[in-house]
Design a protein around this motif. Structure first.
Motif, mmCIF file in Angstrom:
data_model
loop_
_atom_site.group_PDB
_atom_site.id
_atom_site.type_symbol
_atom_site.label_atom_id
_atom_site.label_comp_id
_atom_site.label_asym_id
_atom_site.label_seq_id
_atom_site.Cartn_x
_atom_site.Cartn_y
_atom_site.Cartn_z
ATOM 1 N N ARG A 176 32.355 23.284 13.555
ATOM 2 C CA ARG A 176 33.587 23.207 14.322
ATOM 3 C C ARG A 176 34.637 24.043 13.632
ATOM 4 N N PHE A 177 35.585 24.547 14.413
ATOM 5 C CA PHE A 177 36.714 25.251 13.828
ATOM 6 C C PHE A 177 37.991 24.713 14.458
ATOM 7 N N GLY A 178 38.895 24.211 13.657
ATOM 8 C CA GLY A 178 40.146 23.696 14.211
ATOM 9 C C GLY A 178 40.727 22.626 13.313
ATOM 10 N N PRO A 179 41.621 21.802 13.862
ATOM 11 C CA PRO A 179 42.223 20.743 13.048
ATOM 12 C C PRO A 179 41.257 19.574 12.859
ATOM 13 N N PHE A 180 41.284 18.978 11.671
ATOM 14 C CA PHE A 180 40.513 17.768 11.382
ATOM 15 C C PHE A 180 41.485 16.622 11.230
ATOM 16 N N PHE A 181 41.212 15.554 11.966
ATOM 17 C CA PHE A 181 42.156 14.448 12.021
ATOM 18 C C PHE A 181 41.666 13.278 11.183
ATOM 19 N N ASP A 182 42.591 12.577 10.567
ATOM 20 C CA ASP A 182 42.281 11.343 9.862
ATOM 21 C C ASP A 182 42.129 10.252 10.932
ATOM 22 N N PHE A 213 37.667 1.158 11.322
ATOM 23 C CA PHE A 213 36.314 1.579 10.946
ATOM 24 C C PHE A 213 35.750 0.605 9.936
ATOM 25 N N GLN A 267 38.193 26.912 4.826
ATOM 26 C CA GLN A 267 37.933 25.479 4.979
ATOM 27 C C GLN A 267 39.232 24.681 5.092
ATOM 28 N N GLU A 268 40.329 25.318 4.750
ATOM 29 C CA GLU A 268 41.633 24.699 5.007
ATOM 30 C C GLU A 268 42.676 25.803 5.039
ATOM 31 N N GLY A 292 42.633 4.094 14.829
ATOM 32 C CA GLY A 292 41.365 3.395 14.985
ATOM 33 C C GLY A 292 41.047 2.511 13.791
ATOM 34 N N PHE A 349 44.383 27.129 7.604
ATOM 35 C CA PHE A 349 44.530 28.040 8.737
ATOM 36 C C PHE A 349 45.979 27.962 9.222
ATOM 37 N N ALA A 402 44.292 7.245 10.664
ATOM 38 C CA ALA A 402 45.708 7.519 10.928
ATOM 39 C C ALA A 402 45.975 7.621 12.419
ATOM 40 N N MET A 403 44.943 7.941 13.193
ATOM 41 C CA MET A 403 45.113 8.013 14.643
ATOM 42 C C MET A 403 45.102 6.629 15.281
#
Lengths: 163, 154
Positions: B59-65, B73, B20-21, B71, B23, B68-69
């Motif tokens: 999903r498998f890969g990076p998770f983005f804040d 909300f 879950q983290e 946007g 990688f 921080a990108m």
């Protein structure tokens, strides 16, 4: 926080997932015309800045049997809210935890914590655990169960108006 | 509507719990992660593909804040009269700024998240929804976000 154009391209290329091939960063790099080393070092830098929160799997809650979720909301004394919010967020069954403004008189709650469990009984049990943790600093609380998903779209970097 | 839960064996559960983290960011990350789990590179890749295709992982890969990108909300809520609920949901969902929307059992029975490029666009979208529906949109922007210890145990 600002992102340079190359960071943005790497985010766009990986936000739906990493290739399931032996050298995934090389594959991402090739698709962007970059070197593998640059993709790896940029992702490492983004992780250090907190833009990348983690790299790994996102388990499907429902498939794991965690089919119940409740938005628990709490009216917590302002002086204690940051300390207690951090304690609630650290619980392993809380997936989101925020302080938000109250909307008096209809909404006295300032601490929001999303709780997951196998069923509502388990959510209620965990909610009781949060209540015990908050103690006298909490004046009132409720739990809101979702009854229907009306819309769900992934959050994407490339949206209307994005460069 | 939901697919039945996929059958997971002990190795699948081990992969979900361990990955879950963390990688690796290295040229052969699957080989590295597989070695820690006592698996071969090929079998880890094949398992991840099966878990993804079977719906056990989304999903498998990076998770983005997302914030921080760059946007903005805002969680919003409305008290929608029952007779108008579906019509109001359609009006709210028609706004592209509405990222997700849930019906919840409460007097405030519609909860949605606005996602925009800038903070100004949040206010504009909320005002547009109020104009479209004739109902008040309560805004609950986050004031503080806490570190999350959440882990799903497979």
């Amino acid at each position: 926080m600002t992102l340079c154009a190359r960071d943005r391209r790497i985010i766009e290329a990986t936000q739906s997932g990493l290739p399931l091939t032996p050298a995934p960063y090389a594959e991402v790099a090739a698709s962007l015309g970059l070197e593998e080393g640059e993709v790896i070092s940029r992702l490492a830098a983004l992780q250090a800045r907190g833009v990348v929160r983690r790299i790994g799997v996102a388990p499907n809650h429902y498939a794991m049997g965690m089919v119940a979720n409740g938005m628990t909301v709490w009216d917590v004394e302002d002086a204690e809210s940051s300390r207690l919010g951090a304690a609630v967020g650290a619980l392993d069954f809380v997936s989101h935890c925020y302080l938000r403004p109250r909307a008096q008189p209809v909404w006295p709650y300032n601490l929001f914590a999303m709780v997951h469990g196998a069923d509502r009984d388990e959510v209620e049990e965990k909610r009781a655990g949060i209540a015990a943790l908050l103690g006298d600093a909490c004046r009132s609380s409720e739990v809101l169960y979702s009854t229907r998903i009306l819309k769900k779209t992934g959050l994407r970097l490339t949206r209307k108006g994005a460069p | 509507m939901r697919k039945p839960p996929p059958k997971l064996d002990a190795v699948d559960r081990q992969i979900i719990n361990a990955l879950q983290e963390g990688f690796p960011l290295s040229p052969r990350p699957y080989a590295e992660a597989a070695a820690r789990l006592g698996l071969s590179e090929n079998s880890l890749i094949a398992r991840l593909a099966m878990l993804r295709d079977g719906g056990a992982i989304t999903r498998f890969g990076p998770f983005f804040d997302a914030a921080a990108m760059g946007g903005a909300f805002c969680l919003c809520a409305m008290a929608v009269p029952a007779a108008q609920f579906d019509a109001v949901a359609a009006k709210v969902n028609a706004h592209s700024e509405v990222a997700h929307n849930y019906e919840r059992a409460h007097q405030l029975n519609m909860w949605f998240v606005l996602a925009t490029e800038t903070a100004e666009e949040i206010e504009a979208a909320a005002c547009a929804i109020e104009a479209d529906t004739g109902l008040s949109v309560l805004r609950f922007p986050k004031e503080e976000e806490f570190f999350i210890g959440f882990r799903v145990v497979a």
